[in-house]
Design a protein around this motif. Structure first.
Motif, PDB file in Angstrom:
ATOM      1  N   GLY A  59       0.771  -1.236   0.000  1.00  0.00           N
ATOM      2  CA  GLY A  59       0.000   0.000   0.000  1.00  0.00           C
ATOM      3  C   GLY A  59       0.801   1.282   0.000  1.00  0.00           C
ATOM      4  O   GLY A  59       0.247   2.350   0.265  1.00  0.00           O
ATOM      5  N   MET A  60       2.086   1.216  -0.309  1.00  0.00           N
ATOM      6  CA  MET A  60       2.901   2.426  -0.324  1.00  0.00           C
ATOM      7  C   MET A  60       2.347   3.427  -1.337  1.00  0.00           C
ATOM      8  O   MET A  60       2.094   3.087  -2.482  1.00  0.00           O
ATOM      9  CB  MET A  60       4.353   2.081  -0.673  1.00  0.00           C
ATOM     10  CG  MET A  60       5.284   3.269  -0.654  1.00  0.00           C
ATOM     11  SD  MET A  60       7.035   2.819  -0.854  1.00  0.00           S
ATOM     12  CE  MET A  60       7.052   2.284  -2.577  1.00  0.00           C
ATOM     13  N   HIS A  61       2.152   4.688  -0.874  1.00  0.00           N
ATOM     14  CA  HIS A  61       1.598   5.755  -1.708  1.00  0.00           C
ATOM     15  C   HIS A  61       2.655   6.710  -2.247  1.00  0.00           C
ATOM     16  O   HIS A  61       2.425   7.398  -3.225  1.00  0.00           O
ATOM     17  CB  HIS A  61       0.597   6.597  -0.905  1.00  0.00           C
ATOM     18  CG  HIS A  61      -0.732   5.968  -0.736  1.00  0.00           C
ATOM     19  ND1 HIS A  61      -0.948   4.857   0.060  1.00  0.00           N
ATOM     20  CD2 HIS A  61      -1.935   6.291  -1.246  1.00  0.00           C
ATOM     21  CE1 HIS A  61      -2.229   4.543   0.023  1.00  0.00           C
ATOM     22  NE2 HIS A  61      -2.847   5.389  -0.749  1.00  0.00           N
ATOM     23  N   SER A  62       3.794   6.814  -1.537  1.00  0.00           N
ATOM     24  CA  SER A  62       4.834   7.754  -1.961  1.00  0.00           C
ATOM     25  C   SER A  62       6.201   7.243  -1.541  1.00  0.00           C
ATOM     26  O   SER A  62       6.314   6.404  -0.653  1.00  0.00           O
ATOM     27  CB  SER A  62       4.589   9.145  -1.368  1.00  0.00           C
ATOM     28  OG  SER A  62       4.836   9.136   0.019  1.00  0.00           O
ATOM     29  N   ALA A  63       7.233   7.777  -2.203  1.00  0.00           N
ATOM     30  CA  ALA A  63       8.601   7.404  -1.859  1.00  0.00           C
ATOM     31  C   ALA A  63       9.536   8.549  -2.203  1.00  0.00           C
ATOM     32  O   ALA A  63       9.297   9.291  -3.160  1.00  0.00           O
ATOM     33  CB  ALA A  63       9.027   6.138  -2.597  1.00  0.00           C
ATOM     34  N   THR A  64      10.574   8.667  -1.402  1.00  0.00           N
ATOM     35  CA  THR A  64      11.653   9.609  -1.656  1.00  0.00           C
ATOM     36  C   THR A  64      12.962   8.838  -1.555  1.00  0.00           C
ATOM     37  O   THR A  64      13.162   8.083  -0.600  1.00  0.00           O
ATOM     38  CB  THR A  64      11.659  10.746  -0.609  1.00  0.00           C
ATOM     39  OG1 THR A  64      10.447  11.501  -0.747  1.00  0.00           O
ATOM     40  CG2 THR A  64      12.850  11.671  -0.804  1.00  0.00           C
ATOM     41  N   ILE A  65      13.822   9.032  -2.541  1.00  0.00           N
ATOM     42  CA  ILE A  65      15.155   8.428  -2.523  1.00  0.00           C
ATOM     43  C   ILE A  65      16.171   9.551  -2.443  1.00  0.00           C
ATOM     44  O   ILE A  65      16.053  10.570  -3.130  1.00  0.00           O
ATOM     45  CB  ILE A  65      15.414   7.584  -3.788  1.00  0.00           C
ATOM     46  CG1 ILE A  65      14.396   6.456  -3.932  1.00  0.00           C
ATOM     47  CG2 ILE A  65      16.855   7.043  -3.803  1.00  0.00           C
ATOM     48  CD1 ILE A  65      14.527   5.353  -2.920  1.00  0.00           C
ATOM     49  N   SER A  66      17.192   9.362  -1.628  1.00  0.00           N
ATOM     50  CA  SER A  66      18.284  10.329  -1.506  1.00  0.00           C
ATOM     51  C   SER A  66      19.363   9.998  -2.534  1.00  0.00           C
ATOM     52  O   SER A  66      19.826   8.862  -2.597  1.00  0.00           O
ATOM     53  CB  SER A  66      18.887  10.262  -0.107  1.00  0.00           C
ATOM     54  OG  SER A  66      17.916  10.542   0.867  1.00  0.00           O
ATOM     55  N   LEU A  67      19.746  10.997  -3.314  1.00  0.00           N
ATOM     56  CA  LEU A  67      20.855  10.846  -4.265  1.00  0.00           C
ATOM     57  C   LEU A  67      21.553  12.196  -4.355  1.00  0.00           C
ATOM     58  O   LEU A  67      20.951  13.190  -4.748  1.00  0.00           O
ATOM     59  CB  LEU A  67      20.351  10.396  -5.634  1.00  0.00           C
ATOM     60  CG  LEU A  67      21.444   9.951  -6.606  1.00  0.00           C
ATOM     61  CD1 LEU A  67      22.149   8.689  -6.113  1.00  0.00           C
ATOM     62  CD2 LEU A  67      20.870   9.718  -7.992  1.00  0.00           C
ATOM     63  N   ASP A  68      22.822  12.217  -3.976  1.00  0.00           N
ATOM     64  CA  ASP A  68      23.552  13.474  -3.791  1.00  0.00           C
ATOM     65  C   ASP A  68      24.515  13.806  -4.922  1.00  0.00           C
ATOM     66  O   ASP A  68      25.595  14.328  -4.683  1.00  0.00           O
ATOM     67  CB  ASP A  68      24.304  13.427  -2.468  1.00  0.00           C
ATOM     68  CG  ASP A  68      23.358  13.282  -1.304  1.00  0.00           C
ATOM     69  OD1 ASP A  68      22.348  13.999  -1.279  1.00  0.00           O
ATOM     70  OD2 ASP A  68      23.611  12.443  -0.427  1.00  0.00           O
ATOM     71  N   GLY A  69      24.144  13.507  -6.142  1.00  0.00           N
ATOM     72  CA  GLY A  69      25.004  13.811  -7.277  1.00  0.00           C
ATOM     73  C   GLY A  69      25.439  12.538  -7.970  1.00  0.00           C
ATOM     74  O   GLY A  69      24.921  11.450  -7.700  1.00  0.00           O
ATOM     75  N   PHE A  70      26.402  12.704  -8.868  1.00  0.00           N
ATOM     76  CA  PHE A  70      26.933  11.557  -9.588  1.00  0.00           C
ATOM     77  C   PHE A  70      27.718  10.666  -8.639  1.00  0.00           C
ATOM     78  O   PHE A  70      27.908  10.999  -7.464  1.00  0.00           O
ATOM     79  CB  PHE A  70      27.788  12.032 -10.763  1.00  0.00           C
ATOM     80  CG  PHE A  70      26.973  12.700 -11.839  1.00  0.00           C
ATOM     81  CD1 PHE A  70      26.130  11.961 -12.648  1.00  0.00           C
ATOM     82  CD2 PHE A  70      27.030  14.075 -12.015  1.00  0.00           C
ATOM     83  CE1 PHE A  70      25.360  12.573 -13.628  1.00  0.00           C
ATOM     84  CE2 PHE A  70      26.273  14.694 -12.994  1.00  0.00           C
ATOM     85  CZ  PHE A  70      25.426  13.940 -13.806  1.00  0.00           C
ATOM     86  N   GLN A  71      28.181   9.522  -9.146  1.00  0.00           N
ATOM     87  CA  GLN A  71      28.750   8.483  -8.292  1.00  0.00           C
ATOM     88  C   GLN A  71      29.809   8.993  -7.321  1.00  0.00           C
ATOM     89  O   GLN A  71      29.726   8.729  -6.117  1.00  0.00           O
ATOM     90  CB  GLN A  71      29.343   7.363  -9.143  1.00  0.00           C
ATOM     91  CG  GLN A  71      29.877   6.228  -8.299  1.00  0.00           C
ATOM     92  CD  GLN A  71      30.321   5.041  -9.111  1.00  0.00           C
ATOM     93  OE1 GLN A  71      30.113   4.967 -10.316  1.00  0.00           O
ATOM     94  NE2 GLN A  71      30.939   4.079  -8.456  1.00  0.00           N
ATOM     95  N   GLU A  72      30.802   9.699  -7.785  1.00  0.00           N
ATOM     96  CA  GLU A  72      31.885  10.137  -6.903  1.00  0.00           C
ATOM     97  C   GLU A  72      31.377  11.030  -5.776  1.00  0.00           C
ATOM     98  O   GLU A  72      31.716  10.829  -4.602  1.00  0.00           O
ATOM     99  CB  GLU A  72      32.957  10.877  -7.707  1.00  0.00           C
ATOM    100  CG  GLU A  72      34.146  11.287  -6.876  1.00  0.00           C
ATOM    101  CD  GLU A  72      35.211  12.001  -7.696  1.00  0.00           C
ATOM    102  OE1 GLU A  72      35.954  12.794  -7.091  1.00  0.00           O
ATOM    103  OE2 GLU A  72      35.293  11.782  -8.917  1.00  0.00           O
ATOM    104  N   GLU A  73      30.537  12.004  -6.121  1.00  0.00           N
ATOM    105  CA  GLU A  73      30.017  12.927  -5.113  1.00  0.00           C
ATOM    106  C   GLU A  73      29.063  12.226  -4.147  1.00  0.00           C
ATOM    107  O   GLU A  73      29.112  12.434  -2.941  1.00  0.00           O
ATOM    108  CB  GLU A  73      29.312  14.115  -5.766  1.00  0.00           C
ATOM    109  CG  GLU A  73      30.214  15.034  -6.546  1.00  0.00           C
ATOM    110  CD  GLU A  73      30.495  14.551  -7.963  1.00  0.00           C
ATOM    111  OE1 GLU A  73      29.778  13.639  -8.457  1.00  0.00           O
ATOM    112  OE2 GLU A  73      31.435  15.072  -8.579  1.00  0.00           O
ATOM    113  N   HIS A  74      28.180  11.395  -4.702  1.00  0.00           N
ATOM    114  CA  HIS A  74      27.202  10.705  -3.860  1.00  0.00           C
ATOM    115  C   HIS A  74      27.897   9.768  -2.870  1.00  0.00           C
ATOM    116  O   HIS A  74      27.603   9.784  -1.671  1.00  0.00           O
ATOM    117  CB  HIS A  74      26.207   9.921  -4.723  1.00  0.00           C
ATOM    118  CG  HIS A  74      25.245   9.110  -3.918  1.00  0.00           C
ATOM    119  ND1 HIS A  74      24.165   9.670  -3.270  1.00  0.00           N
ATOM    120  CD2 HIS A  74      25.218   7.785  -3.623  1.00  0.00           C
ATOM    121  CE1 HIS A  74      23.497   8.725  -2.625  1.00  0.00           C
ATOM    122  NE2 HIS A  74      24.122   7.573  -2.823  1.00  0.00           N
TER     123      HIS A  74
END
Length: 181
Positions: free
Chosen positions: A101-116
């Motif tokens: 029943g998940m209605h929403s989601a947020t994923i954290s991603l802080d830039g391209f691979q090296e920065e993230h």
């Protein structure tokens, strides 16, 4: 909106994290039964359809019972979503969360691979979060976004990164900053 920090366990080692979240947290996870009591009290006074439950952590996917908890929240007629770092959000997990029943989601991603991976402290976290974003951005049944912590290492590539997120199918992107502690 009601945020439930369901665990203090986390599988990343983020530079900007101000919490006590660790892979093996000293505090035990909050039992769902305790949170369920809170939801029942809220339901006595408010229309549960109008109270969004946001599951957070640490990393909520560290809990093996997250789908069971989500289903129980949904069965109580509360819409729910989650904030995740995406490391454990494989296709089978996404399917289970949607069935719960998940209605929403947020994923954290802080830039391209090296920065993230510099910011989040775990090699491979970029690949996993990106795959989760690709899947969730194209899932019409939920509201979905990505959140990025803007910092000196990713600031110069934000325009290019925006185009990358769009290429994954993303339609909503939030930016935030943190202050050194």
């Amino acid at each position: 909106t009601l945020f439930w920090e369901m665990t203090l366990r986390c599988n990343l080692d983020c530079r900007h994290c101000g919490s006590d979240c660790r892979a093996d947290a000293a505090a035990k996870d909050m039992p769902f039964e305790d949170f369920e009591k809170v939801l029942r009290r809220i339901k006595e006074t408010y229309d549960s359809h109008k109270v969004m439950i946001v599951i957070t952590g640490g990393e909520p996917l560290m809990r093996k019972d997250i789908e069971k908890c989500g289903r129980a929240i949904y069965d109580m007629e509360f819409p729910w979503g989650m904030v995740s770092n995406g490391l454990l959000m494989i296709p089978q997990k996404i399917d289970g969360l949607l069935r719960s029943g998940m209605h929403s989601a947020t994923i954290s991603l802080d830039g391209f691979q090296e920065e993230h991976e510099w910011m989040r402290g775990v090699h491979g976290s970029f690949r996993n979060a990106t795959e989760a974003i690709r899947i969730l951005a194209n899932e019409p049944s939920i509201k979905f976004d990505v959140v990025t912590c803007v910092n000196n290492r990713n600031y110069g590539t934000l325009r290019e990164f925006k185009e990358y997120l769009i290429s994954l199918g993303l339609k909503s992107w939030r930016l935030f900053t943190v202050f050194p502690v």
